[in-house]
Enzyme design. Sequence first.
Site, short mmCIF file in Angstrom:
data_model
loop_
_atom_site.label_atom_id
_atom_site.label_comp_id
_atom_site.label_asym_id
_atom_site.label_seq_id
_atom_site.Cartn_x
_atom_site.Cartn_y
_atom_site.Cartn_z
N PRO A 93 0.86 -1.18 0.00
CA PRO A 93 0.00 0.00 0.00
C PRO A 93 0.90 1.23 0.00
O PRO A 93 1.53 1.54 1.00
CB PRO A 93 -0.75 -0.14 1.33
N SER A 265 8.20 -5.59 8.98
CA SER A 265 8.47 -4.40 8.17
C SER A 265 8.92 -3.26 9.06
O SER A 265 8.42 -3.11 10.18
CB SER A 265 7.16 -3.99 7.46
N HIS A 267 8.64 -0.30 7.53
CA HIS A 267 7.98 0.73 6.72
C HIS A 267 8.98 1.35 5.73
O HIS A 267 8.96 2.54 5.44
CB HIS A 267 7.41 1.82 7.64
N GLY A 321 7.48 -2.55 -2.13
CA GLY A 321 7.19 -1.14 -1.90
C GLY A 321 7.76 -0.31 -3.03
O GLY A 321 7.18 -0.22 -4.13
N ARG A 322 8.94 0.27 -2.79
CA ARG A 322 9.50 1.18 -3.81
C ARG A 322 9.69 0.48 -5.16
O ARG A 322 9.56 1.13 -6.20
CB ARG A 322 10.83 1.76 -3.32
C1 LIG Z 1 5.80 6.57 -1.50
C2 LIG Z 1 5.41 5.63 -0.43
C3 LIG Z 1 4.17 5.75 0.17
C4 LIG Z 1 3.79 4.86 1.19
N1 LIG Z 1 2.53 4.96 1.73
C5 LIG Z 1 2.14 4.04 2.66
C6 LIG Z 1 0.80 4.07 3.18
O1 LIG Z 1 -0.02 4.93 2.83
N2 LIG Z 1 0.47 3.12 4.11
C7 LIG Z 1 1.35 2.16 4.51
O2 LIG Z 1 1.00 1.30 5.32
N3 LIG Z 1 2.62 2.10 4.01
C8 LIG Z 1 3.02 3.01 3.10
N4 LIG Z 1 4.30 2.94 2.59
C9 LIG Z 1 5.21 1.87 3.03
C10 LIG Z 1 5.11 0.65 2.12
O3 LIG Z 1 3.84 0.05 2.23
C11 LIG Z 1 6.18 -0.41 2.46
O4 LIG Z 1 6.07 -0.79 3.81
C12 LIG Z 1 7.60 0.06 2.18
O5 LIG Z 1 7.66 0.84 1.00
C13 LIG Z 1 8.52 -1.15 2.05
O6 LIG Z 1 9.85 -0.78 1.91
P1 LIG Z 1 10.60 -0.70 0.48
O7 LIG Z 1 10.04 0.50 -0.20
O8 LIG Z 1 12.03 -0.54 0.84
O9 LIG Z 1 10.31 -1.96 -0.27
C14 LIG Z 1 4.69 3.84 1.61
C15 LIG Z 1 5.94 3.74 0.98
C16 LIG Z 1 6.32 4.60 -0.02
C17 LIG Z 1 7.66 4.44 -0.66
#
Ligand SMILES: Cc1cc2nc3c(=O)[nH]c(=O)nc-3n(C[C@H](O)[C@H](O)[C@H](O)COP(=O)(O)O)c2cc1C
Length: 372
Positions: A93, A265, A267, A321-322
């Site tokens: 998400p 996670s 986050h 995620g990213r």
């Molecule tokens: C641009 C962006 C927006 C995000 N928004 C949310 C969100 O609204 N709710 C949430 O639970 N996690 C959010 N996340 C966290 C992701 O769900 C996830 O946990 C995280 O991106 C995983 O790490 P990685 O990007 O290194 O793979 C967000 C991440 C990014 C990069």
Amino acid sequence: MSAASGVDPMTGEVVDPLPVTLPDIRAAALAKVPAAVRDFLEGGAGDESTLHRNTEGFARWDLLPRVMSGRTPPSTATEFMGLPLDLPLLTAPFGADALFHPEGQTAVARANASAGVRSIVPEAGSFSLEEVAAAAPAAIGLAQLHPMGPPENFALMLARIERAGYRGVCVTVDCPTGGWRERMMRTPLDFEDRIIAANYAEPGALDHQEVFGQLFDHTETSVWDWELLAGLMDRSPLPWMAKGILTVDDAERAIAAGASAVLVSNHGGRQLDGAPTALEQLPDIAEAVGSRAQIALDSGIRRGADIVKALALGADVVVLGRLAVYGLTAAGEAGVRQVHRLLHDEIRTILTLLGRGGVRELRRDAVRRARW
Ligand SMILES: Cc1cc2nc3c(=O)[nH]c(=O)nc-3n(C[C@H](O)[C@H](O)[C@H](O)COP(=O)(O)O)c2cc1C
């Protein structure tokens, strides 16, 4: 899966060829967006030490080949929370998705449907939960909620999620407030209109500030705890996953509150700088609760080898995620499809070299702590 194509599957128009590796997709994505969007995407909390360790940590594990196994072609298919998956992953998400591409999570959902995987659709998204579900019914997976704001709102959102046909709920438990993100202090983003508020766009709905107030205002207090969450989730027939677990204690609390899965996670390094990486914590959490709950992992996954290591260390699936955002930003639906295609092919290659017949056969004996 189809090869990289220079034709937009939706319009039939010839488009720039897609980048042919995952690092190239990231580079293409970062080159396309303004600095403030890049900082929002790439940034983490504090000194970003956890953010950097998230990606570096995967190199601390070696993959142990098993040769001459006669086990090809390997399968990438698995199951998570009752959902059949052709690849061992869901997309994360990520809110504010229209900042990256005008089709946002609807494009991610369509790409997921064509790759046989599912979305976790954000509450703070640019498209409503209903719009994303309608865009690609085959990708309907989990809907994500923040335990934040008035509990009545959470209950209303749960009812909408059930009506829209979601198969489970992902409750983000590691966001009692937004992380200390210094890049966003330097290059702030204006989250107006539907960018994060599509779910709150109808007349009569709460203002998104009322729901997400704690995210923006670090002085706001929260009434939310496991008991309140458990009481609300008990009323829903849907299974749920707690997103943002980093300790065995919290995994136990989540399961006691009724979670049938935990997402290990930090986050993506965006919340608590100095927190351990999800990968470091995974083996202990999997050993303690893996027989009672399914386990997902995110934070730092950037290629197929990372996924293989996470599965060998106890995860049932990973969450992109990213990496999914890079695909979306680089080329919309086609970019996310390309991410899935490359992950599929890389995972199959690695499984073959590891002598494993499928992702479900990955065990701890496929990895070893690096000794260099
Ligand atoms: C641009 C962006 C927006 C995000 N928004 C949310 C969100 O609204 N709710 C949430 O639970 N996690 C959010 N996340 C966290 C992701 O769900 C996830 O946990 C995280 O991106 C995983 O790490 P990685 O990007 O290194 O793979 C967000 C991440 C990014 C990069």
